[in-house]
Design a protein around this motif. Sequence first.
Motif, PDB file in Angstrom:
ATOM      1  N   SER A  27      -6.149  15.850 -31.537  1.00 18.43           N
ATOM      2  CA  SER A  27      -5.493  14.549 -31.340  1.00 18.43           C
ATOM      3  C   SER A  27      -5.233  13.846 -32.673  1.00 18.43           C
ATOM      4  O   SER A  27      -4.278  13.084 -32.791  1.00 18.43           O
ATOM      5  CB  SER A  27      -6.289  13.663 -30.389  1.00 18.43           C
ATOM      6  OG  SER A  27      -7.490  13.246 -30.992  1.00 18.43           O
ATOM      7  N   LEU A  28      -6.054  14.109 -33.682  1.00 19.36           N
ATOM      8  CA  LEU A  28      -5.815  13.534 -35.007  1.00 19.36           C
ATOM      9  C   LEU A  28      -4.528  14.098 -35.623  1.00 19.36           C
ATOM     10  O   LEU A  28      -3.746  13.354 -36.222  1.00 19.36           O
ATOM     11  CB  LEU A  28      -7.002  13.804 -35.940  1.00 19.36           C
ATOM     12  CG  LEU A  28      -8.278  13.041 -35.639  1.00 19.36           C
ATOM     13  CD1 LEU A  28      -9.387  13.467 -36.591  1.00 19.36           C
ATOM     14  CD2 LEU A  28      -8.049  11.538 -35.726  1.00 19.36           C
ATOM     15  N   PHE A  29      -4.306  15.391 -35.459  1.00 21.05           N
ATOM     16  CA  PHE A  29      -3.090  16.011 -35.976  1.00 21.05           C
ATOM     17  C   PHE A  29      -1.857  15.468 -35.246  1.00 21.05           C
ATOM     18  O   PHE A  29      -0.854  15.146 -35.870  1.00 21.05           O
ATOM     19  CB  PHE A  29      -3.163  17.541 -35.842  1.00 21.05           C
ATOM     20  CG  PHE A  29      -4.044  18.184 -36.874  1.00 21.05           C
ATOM     21  CD1 PHE A  29      -3.519  18.626 -38.071  1.00 21.05           C
ATOM     22  CD2 PHE A  29      -5.395  18.343 -36.645  1.00 21.05           C
ATOM     23  CE1 PHE A  29      -4.322  19.217 -39.036  1.00 21.05           C
ATOM     24  CE2 PHE A  29      -6.219  18.933 -37.584  1.00 21.05           C
ATOM     25  CZ  PHE A  29      -5.688  19.368 -38.793  1.00 21.05           C
ATOM     26  N   CYS A  33       1.197  12.959 -36.856  1.00 22.29           N
ATOM     27  CA  CYS A  33       2.634  13.247 -36.757  1.00 22.29           C
ATOM     28  C   CYS A  33       3.372  12.096 -36.085  1.00 22.29           C
ATOM     29  O   CYS A  33       4.423  11.654 -36.554  1.00 22.29           O
ATOM     30  CB  CYS A  33       2.858  14.545 -35.977  1.00 22.29           C
ATOM     31  SG  CYS A  33       2.379  16.033 -36.872  1.00 22.29           S
ATOM     32  N   MET A  34       2.819  11.596 -34.983  1.00 20.77           N
ATOM     33  CA  MET A  34       3.485  10.508 -34.257  1.00 20.77           C
ATOM     34  C   MET A  34       3.533   9.215 -35.058  1.00 20.77           C
ATOM     35  O   MET A  34       4.553   8.530 -35.062  1.00 20.77           O
ATOM     36  CB  MET A  34       2.780  10.271 -32.924  1.00 20.77           C
ATOM     37  CG  MET A  34       3.139  11.292 -31.910  1.00 20.77           C
ATOM     38  SD  MET A  34       2.908  10.622 -30.281  1.00 20.77           S
ATOM     39  CE  MET A  34       2.694  12.115 -29.376  1.00 20.77           C
ATOM     40  N   ASN A  75       8.202  16.143 -29.139  1.00 18.52           N
ATOM     41  CA  ASN A  75       8.325  16.956 -30.349  1.00 18.52           C
ATOM     42  C   ASN A  75       7.139  16.762 -31.284  1.00 18.52           C
ATOM     43  O   ASN A  75       6.559  17.733 -31.778  1.00 18.52           O
ATOM     44  CB  ASN A  75       9.621  16.625 -31.098  1.00 18.52           C
ATOM     45  CG  ASN A  75      10.838  17.161 -30.406  1.00 18.52           C
ATOM     46  OD1 ASN A  75      10.779  18.166 -29.722  1.00 18.52           O
ATOM     47  ND2 ASN A  75      11.952  16.482 -30.575  1.00 18.52           N
ATOM     48  N   TYR A  76       6.773  15.507 -31.538  1.00 15.84           N
ATOM     49  CA  TYR A  76       5.653  15.253 -32.443  1.00 15.84           C
ATOM     50  C   TYR A  76       4.330  15.722 -31.846  1.00 15.84           C
ATOM     51  O   TYR A  76       3.432  16.149 -32.578  1.00 15.84           O
ATOM     52  CB  TYR A  76       5.596  13.783 -32.853  1.00 15.84           C
ATOM     53  CG  TYR A  76       6.601  13.439 -33.924  1.00 15.84           C
ATOM     54  CD1 TYR A  76       6.673  14.180 -35.103  1.00 15.84           C
ATOM     55  CD2 TYR A  76       7.485  12.384 -33.771  1.00 15.84           C
ATOM     56  CE1 TYR A  76       7.595  13.885 -36.090  1.00 15.84           C
ATOM     57  CE2 TYR A  76       8.407  12.072 -34.761  1.00 15.84           C
ATOM     58  CZ  TYR A  76       8.455  12.827 -35.911  1.00 15.84           C
ATOM     59  OH  TYR A  76       9.372  12.538 -36.893  1.00 15.84           O
ATOM     60  N   THR A  77       4.213  15.680 -30.529  1.00 16.00           N
ATOM     61  CA  THR A  77       3.003  16.217 -29.885  1.00 16.00           C
ATOM     62  C   THR A  77       2.910  17.715 -30.129  1.00 16.00           C
ATOM     63  O   THR A  77       1.873  18.219 -30.587  1.00 16.00           O
ATOM     64  CB  THR A  77       3.018  15.912 -28.375  1.00 16.00           C
ATOM     65  OG1 THR A  77       3.034  14.493 -28.179  1.00 16.00           O
ATOM     66  CG2 THR A  77       1.801  16.517 -27.682  1.00 16.00           C
ATOM     67  N   ILE A 101       4.900  23.768 -46.510  1.00 15.30           N
ATOM     68  CA  ILE A 101       6.241  23.753 -45.915  1.00 15.30           C
ATOM     69  C   ILE A 101       6.298  22.741 -44.772  1.00 15.30           C
ATOM     70  O   ILE A 101       7.263  21.972 -44.653  1.00 15.30           O
ATOM     71  CB  ILE A 101       6.652  25.166 -45.458  1.00 15.30           C
ATOM     72  CG1 ILE A 101       6.871  26.042 -46.695  1.00 15.30           C
ATOM     73  CG2 ILE A 101       7.896  25.134 -44.571  1.00 15.30           C
ATOM     74  CD1 ILE A 101       7.042  27.506 -46.413  1.00 15.30           C
ATOM     75  N   PHE A 102       5.259  22.699 -43.940  1.00 18.65           N
ATOM     76  CA  PHE A 102       5.207  21.723 -42.852  1.00 18.65           C
ATOM     77  C   PHE A 102       5.228  20.300 -43.416  1.00 18.65           C
ATOM     78  O   PHE A 102       5.915  19.426 -42.877  1.00 18.65           O
ATOM     79  CB  PHE A 102       3.954  21.931 -41.996  1.00 18.65           C
ATOM     80  CG  PHE A 102       3.872  20.985 -40.830  1.00 18.65           C
ATOM     81  CD1 PHE A 102       4.504  21.291 -39.640  1.00 18.65           C
ATOM     82  CD2 PHE A 102       3.182  19.790 -40.927  1.00 18.65           C
ATOM     83  CE1 PHE A 102       4.441  20.419 -38.557  1.00 18.65           C
ATOM     84  CE2 PHE A 102       3.114  18.914 -39.863  1.00 18.65           C
ATOM     85  CZ  PHE A 102       3.749  19.230 -38.672  1.00 18.65           C
ATOM     86  N   THR A 103       4.476  20.063 -44.486  1.00 15.91           N
ATOM     87  CA  THR A 103       4.418  18.727 -45.088  1.00 15.91           C
ATOM     88  C   THR A 103       5.789  18.294 -45.598  1.00 15.91           C
ATOM     89  O   THR A 103       6.211  17.153 -45.378  1.00 15.91           O
ATOM     90  CB  THR A 103       3.374  18.703 -46.226  1.00 15.91           C
ATOM     91  OG1 THR A 103       2.102  19.075 -45.682  1.00 15.91           O
ATOM     92  CG2 THR A 103       3.284  17.332 -46.870  1.00 15.91           C
ATOM     93  N   ILE A 104       6.496  19.208 -46.257  1.00 15.44           N
ATOM     94  CA  ILE A 104       7.853  18.904 -46.724  1.00 15.44           C
ATOM     95  C   ILE A 104       8.761  18.591 -45.536  1.00 15.44           C
ATOM     96  O   ILE A 104       9.530  17.621 -45.549  1.00 15.44           O
ATOM     97  CB  ILE A 104       8.411  20.074 -47.563  1.00 15.44           C
ATOM     98  CG1 ILE A 104       7.630  20.203 -48.866  1.00 15.44           C
ATOM     99  CG2 ILE A 104       9.913  19.909 -47.822  1.00 15.44           C
ATOM    100  CD1 ILE A 104       7.867  21.493 -49.612  1.00 15.44           C
ATOM    101  N   HIS A 105       8.642  19.391 -44.496  1.00 14.85           N
ATOM    102  CA  HIS A 105       9.433  19.204 -43.285  1.00 14.85           C
ATOM    103  C   HIS A 105       9.130  17.855 -42.638  1.00 14.85           C
ATOM    104  O   HIS A 105      10.031  17.108 -42.251  1.00 14.85           O
ATOM    105  CB  HIS A 105       9.131  20.366 -42.330  1.00 14.85           C
ATOM    106  CG  HIS A 105       9.743  20.238 -41.003  1.00 14.85           C
ATOM    107  ND1 HIS A 105       9.055  20.481 -39.854  1.00 14.85           N
ATOM    108  CD2 HIS A 105      10.987  19.892 -40.621  1.00 14.85           C
ATOM    109  CE1 HIS A 105       9.841  20.276 -38.830  1.00 14.85           C
ATOM    110  NE2 HIS A 105      11.015  19.916 -39.265  1.00 14.85           N
ATOM    111  N   LEU A 106       7.840  17.538 -42.532  1.00 12.47           N
ATOM    112  CA  LEU A 106       7.444  16.277 -41.910  1.00 12.47           C
ATOM    113  C   LEU A 106       7.892  15.082 -42.750  1.00 12.47           C
ATOM    114  O   LEU A 106       8.342  14.072 -42.205  1.00 12.47           O
ATOM    115  CB  LEU A 106       5.929  16.262 -41.708  1.00 12.47           C
ATOM    116  CG  LEU A 106       5.404  15.400 -40.586  1.00 12.47           C
ATOM    117  CD1 LEU A 106       6.009  15.810 -39.240  1.00 12.47           C
ATOM    118  CD2 LEU A 106       3.898  15.486 -40.507  1.00 12.47           C
ATOM    119  N   LEU A 107       7.805  15.209 -44.060  1.00 20.68           N
ATOM    120  CA  LEU A 107       8.277  14.149 -44.943  1.00 20.68           C
ATOM    121  C   LEU A 107       9.775  13.905 -44.726  1.00 20.68           C
ATOM    122  O   LEU A 107      10.230  12.760 -44.669  1.00 20.68           O
ATOM    123  CB  LEU A 107       7.993  14.505 -46.402  1.00 20.68           C
ATOM    124  CG  LEU A 107       8.379  13.454 -47.430  1.00 20.68           C
ATOM    125  CD1 LEU A 107       7.623  12.148 -47.207  1.00 20.68           C
ATOM    126  CD2 LEU A 107       8.106  13.977 -48.835  1.00 20.68           C
TER     127      LEU A 107
END
Length: 181
Positions: A27-29, A33-34, A75-77, A101-107
């Motif tokens: 749930s923290l992850f 994201c949310m 999507n964020y879930t 890569i995920f961090t770049i994508h999320l940014l």
Amino acid sequence: LSREEQGMKRQRHSLSQPPQGSWWEASLFVSGCMLGGFLGSYLGGAFKKQPWYDDSPKPRFWPPQWVFPVAWVGNYTFMGLALWQVWQQRRRVAVAKPLTIFTIHLLHNFLFIPIVYQFKQKSVYVLMDTIALCLGLVTTIVFARVSRAAKWLMLPYLCWLFFTTSIKVLWWRMNLKWIKR
């Protein structure tokens, strides 16, 4: 089987098994994201009327506006759960590259609305959607190498990105014709 073959078999088996971890941790992850998505949207002005966007003609199959935030919650879930799946594998396989890569994508996702609403250009919207689709695809590929569950959790998001990029391209082209009239 040789020791090497046995080790590879164990590694393949461990990647196919869902990791054991707490739902609190997951749930923290998801919440991270949310929260980032919400803040990016809020600070970018997504909750205010945007005449350049709201009042422009859209393709017939454009979904009602309420669909977008609902889809993004889903999507964020799924993205948060996929991230958690990869994080759970950190003791078994190298996860630094997929996490980067995920961090770049999320940014990119967090900056999406502020950038698009700052420029107020449909072409920028299409460009940002195309970049998101490419980053989402790369993220899914590197996640798939670490966790099958993460790959499947990213799939609905990829479908959403493909759909929204497609309708935004049509919207942009439709409005180019509309402007020329």
